[in-house]
Design a protein around this motif. Structure first.
Motif, mmCIF file in Angstrom:
data_model
loop_
_atom_site.group_PDB
_atom_site.id
_atom_site.type_symbol
_atom_site.label_atom_id
_atom_site.label_comp_id
_atom_site.label_asym_id
_atom_site.label_seq_id
_atom_site.Cartn_x
_atom_site.Cartn_y
_atom_site.Cartn_z
ATOM 1 N N GLN A 202 32.551 14.044 29.568
ATOM 2 C CA GLN A 202 33.005 14.677 30.807
ATOM 3 C C GLN A 202 33.591 13.602 31.724
ATOM 4 N N SER A 219 39.204 16.087 32.398
ATOM 5 C CA SER A 219 39.036 16.708 31.094
ATOM 6 C C SER A 219 38.409 18.081 31.282
ATOM 7 N N CYS A 220 39.146 19.132 30.939
ATOM 8 C CA CYS A 220 38.634 20.479 31.233
ATOM 9 C C CYS A 220 39.320 21.517 30.367
ATOM 10 N N THR A 248 42.661 16.134 26.836
ATOM 11 C CA THR A 248 41.242 16.492 26.718
ATOM 12 C C THR A 248 40.777 16.341 25.278
ATOM 13 N N GLY A 251 36.357 20.346 23.544
ATOM 14 C CA GLY A 251 35.616 21.105 24.544
ATOM 15 C C GLY A 251 34.544 21.995 23.939
ATOM 16 N N LYS A 255 33.386 22.322 28.177
ATOM 17 C CA LYS A 255 34.245 21.972 29.311
ATOM 18 C C LYS A 255 34.855 23.220 29.939
ATOM 19 N N PRO A 259 32.812 21.247 34.101
ATOM 20 C CA PRO A 259 33.727 20.376 34.847
ATOM 21 C C PRO A 259 33.845 20.700 36.333
ATOM 22 N N THR A 290 24.456 18.093 30.870
ATOM 23 C CA THR A 290 25.433 19.172 30.739
ATOM 24 C C THR A 290 24.870 20.349 29.945
#
Length: 772
Positions: A202, A219-220, A248, A251, A255, A259, A290
């Motif tokens: 992340q 980054s998403c 990115t 994910g 993500k 994020p 996370t």
């Protein structure tokens, strides 16, 4: 890879054979299937700029001070006078100008826990600190003290009294169905956490605007999620908050919502410092704080007739949402809607509850609730087949949905139903019937001195394409195509590229409609100041929903240009741009025809279409230590019309390997609500050395509601890989595994009757505290 096309598809003849004299070298002759990956060369050569590669002069470094208890009251945050605090900046909840919530489904998760507030999980964010260099930042963190008062903690969702969501789906008369049934089989299945383990951690960088506002690069998956969160917490307007996706590195759902949290932290620090602030997690912090896949407990009660007919299902699903709601209600929803499996049953009752625990919040992960419930469903099917002495292949042939069947929500499956197609494709390609008979004979003839055993297992699955129910209608996403005044064709969407191929297939779809080369179509950056909100990059919706919008927009663009030039678009669009200037076409989502869902009663068309999958796995089990080697997997997947076969095959292979990890080795251990194996050295995933041979079979049953016939493929393989592997373990050993992952310890316990290891997904109490 094998590709099965629908009847009537035009077949293209193979190229002439390449004849080479004996003993001579064979020159390479590669014909690509679809355009090459747009971002591939930059990634291969190192030119791609991920968040940590971005340079903003004068940027400070940010960090988060986190809780070390699962449940407590925050009494105070103290700064040690031994440190020169003029070298650092500290942000607390009191510094948040707007609402102290991470904007999502429910306003329950704070950006930072306020003094006097409730800490609800380990690694929860309490305050933020930034400094001009990393050494000063580390020193500042060491001189911050947190005072708390511990509170009792709950770790098991079955013991929790706090509910995030509940729902019930019912069809027919289950009580009458069970009364009619000649055999009733019950089973409880339990699955634990799974970490997304994207290759890039992340990462967010916030740059304050001199006139107020902030731009966040990072980054998403979903830039507009972050955009809404920034506006609400920082009291910004649409133009004052700007979110730009950096390259990115994966994910898998991890993500999607998280994020927003790290972006808010970076933006708050940047606003106070007055300089750019970098928030780049290391792997330890990423794993510790996370979201993960939701643990779940699923109980099945199934009524069948001796001839195999399925007459009643009663299913209870309990999911562990962790400390805050995040996306849990919609994860539960999808899990419940898929819990019965791709099988017709006249009498069904499915109940679902999502409960709170004092563990880090859980969130989106590939499959979004379906892998948990479909694992349980497939294990139940295999146990029933054994009880009835019917082949698991034959039982699925009997039960599988066909067109015209009705699901538990009352949805009539009018089209694009490929359950039988994928079943037969996987069974044929794997020679399931023959291998199953061989392993049965080998098991019956096995001597006690045998050291290894082989087995074969099968699982089927289905996956709703797009958002559940009226989700797409509520989002009403917009996608655009622009013909610039310079004569450039440009795609504008908020759909992000994270390795799955968005930047490749969107130009491909648009180019196909405009009759131009895909290289002539550009993709605008995912920048909220440039692109419209086309909805998040989740839920197997990118190709089907947003790709469909782009197809419609491209047809409109072509029509408007050709109406003026009276020439084919490909020959005239540059002239049109020079003479008339640019032209932009916006296409907003409209409900699919005859698709209706009642969100209150949970009845109707839960999804506009379903993808269908069947996997067959072959394994070898070491009978001394319980270790499993997965040798090969056949995965047949229907995703409607396949846009790019190579990318689709990659999704099947990646999803299958992720599912093998879920089935065999990926397990997070918890003590006192804290993840123990929160480093790459201790959280295991399959590597290339563990990867079996994977054969992908792409079955095409197009969906008429999408103009290009596509559905979604990213999540399908995740639904079927794990139960297929565990079924193969049973075939090899004769022992049933009810919990994931099927570790050597669980396999040996099932084989010997020894006590099973701990329950997956549930934390052990702190040694000094005792059970909560």
């Amino acid at each position: 890879m094998t590709r099965i096309l629908p009847p009537g598809t035009r077949k293209i003849s193979a190229p002439d054979a390449l004849v080479v004299p004996p003993g001579s070298a064979t020159p390479g002759r590669i014909v690509t299937r679809g355009p090459l990956r747009r971002e591939g060369p930059a990634k291969l050569t190192g030119l791609a700029k991920y968040a940590d590669d971005l340079v903003f002069p004068g940027a400070w470094y940010g960090a988060t001070i986190r809780s070390t208890e699962p449940h407590a009251t925050l009494l105070g945050l103290e700064r040690d006078d031994a440190f020169d605090w003029s070298q650092a900046v500290v942000v607390t909840a009191a510094d948040i100008p707007g609402e102290n919530v991470v904007s999502l489904i429910r306003d329950d998760q704070p950006i930072l826990v306020p003094v006097g507030g409730e800490i609800r999980h380990q690694a929860e964010a309490l305050c933020l600190v930034a400094a001009a260099d990393r050494d000063t930042l580390r020193a500042a963190k060491r001189h911050l003290r947190v005072r708390t008062e511990r509170l009792p903690a709950i770790f098991d969702p079955l013991e929790s009294t706090e509910e995030f969501s509940h729902l019930e789906v019912k069809q027919g008369d289950p009580d009458a169905g069970f009364a009619e049934a000649e055999l009733v089989i019950e089973g409880t299945y339990r699955v634990g956490h799974q970490e997304q383990l994207y290759i890039e951690n992340q990462a967010m960088i916030a740059i304050p605007h001199p006139e107020g506002g902030v731009t966040v690069h990072g980054s998403c998956q979903c830039p507009y999620y972050i955009h809404r969160a920034l506006k609400r917490a920082l009291q910004l307007t649409d133009t004052e908050a700007v979110v730009i996706q950096a390259e990115t590195g994966g994910g898998f759902g991890g993500k999607e919502e998280y994020p927003s949290m790290i972006a808010l932290h970076a933006a708050l620090l940047a606003g106070k410092v007055g300089k750019p602030v970098r928030m780049i997690y290391d792997r330890h912090e990423d794993l510790s704080a996370t979201t993960k896949r939701h643990p779940a407990v699923i109980h099945h009660r199934t009524g069948v007739m001796r001839d195999g007919r399925l007459v009643a299902q009663e299913i209870d699903v309990v999911m562990d949402g962790g400390a805050y709601c995040t996306l849990t209600p919609v994860v539960l929803s999808r899990g419940v809607l898929h819990a019965g499996g791709p099988y017709r049953c006249p009498n069904v009752r499915i109940k679902g509850r999502a409960m709170a625990t004092n563990t880090p919040p859980n969130g989106a992960f590939r499959g979004f609730g379906a892998p948990q419930t479909e694992f349980a469903a497939e294990m139940q099917v295999n146990r029933i087949a054994e009880a009835l002495a019917i082949s698991p292949l034959e039982l699925r042939r009997l039960w599988a949905y066909r067109e015209g069947d009705t699901t538990p929500t009352g949805q009539v499956l009018r089209e694009s139903v490929a359950a039988v197609d994928v079943l037969e494709a996987a069974a044929d390609a794997s020679d399931f019937a023959r291998h199953s008979e061989q392993t049965r004979r080998a098991r019956e003839a096995r001597q006690t001195s045998a050291r290894v055993a082989t087995g074969i297992g099968m699982a089927m699955g289905w996956h709703g394409a797009g958002f559940t129910g009226s989700g797409e209608v509520h989002i009403s996403g917009t996608a655009s195509i622009e013909l610039t005044d310079a004569g450039t064709i440009r795609v504008l969407t908020a759909q992000t590229e994270m390795g799955q191929g968005t930047k490749t297939i969107f130009p491909q779809l648009v180019a196909g409609e405009l009759d131009v080369d895909p290289e002539a179509v550009e993709t605008a950056p995912q920048d909220t100041s440039i692109v419209p909100d086309s909805g998040p990059t989740v839920a197997s919706r990118t190709t089907m929903v947003v790709g469909g919008l782009l197809v419609h927009a491209a047809r409109r663009l072509r029509s408007e240009v050709e109406a003026v030039t009276d020439r084919p678009f490909a020959d005239s669009y540059r002239d049109f741009a020079l003479e008339h200037g640019g032209l932009r076409v916006d296409e907003q989502f409209e409900p699919y025809p005859n698709v209706q869902f009642d969100d209150e009663t949970y009845t109707g068309d839960a999804y506009p279409a379903f993808g269908w999958a069947c996997a067959v796995a072959r394994v070898e089990v070491d009978l001394d230590i319980g270790e499993v080697t997965v040798h090969d997997v056949v995965s047949a997947d229907d995703a409607g019309r396949i846009v790019h076969p190579v990318l689709a095959e990659g999704q099947v292979e990646g999803g299958t390997l992720q599912a093998i990890g879920y089935a065999t080795i990926e397990e997070i251990k918890l003590v006192d609500g804290r993840y123990l194996n929160d480093r790459l050295a201790t959280y295991l995933i399959p590597t290339s050395l563990d990867a079996p041979r994977i054969r992908s079979i792409l079955v095409e049953k197009p969906f008429s509601g999408a103009p290009h016939g596509a559905k979604g493929i990213g999540e399908l393989p995740m639904d079927v890989g794990a139960p297929a592997v565990v079924a193969a373990i049973h075939d090899a050993t004769g022992a049933w595994i009810h919990d994931l992952p099927a570790t050597p310890e669980r396999i040996l316990a099932a084989m010997t009757g020894a006590p099973a290891p701990g329950v997956p997904g549930v934390s052990q109490p702190a040694p000094e505290q005792g059970a909560a």
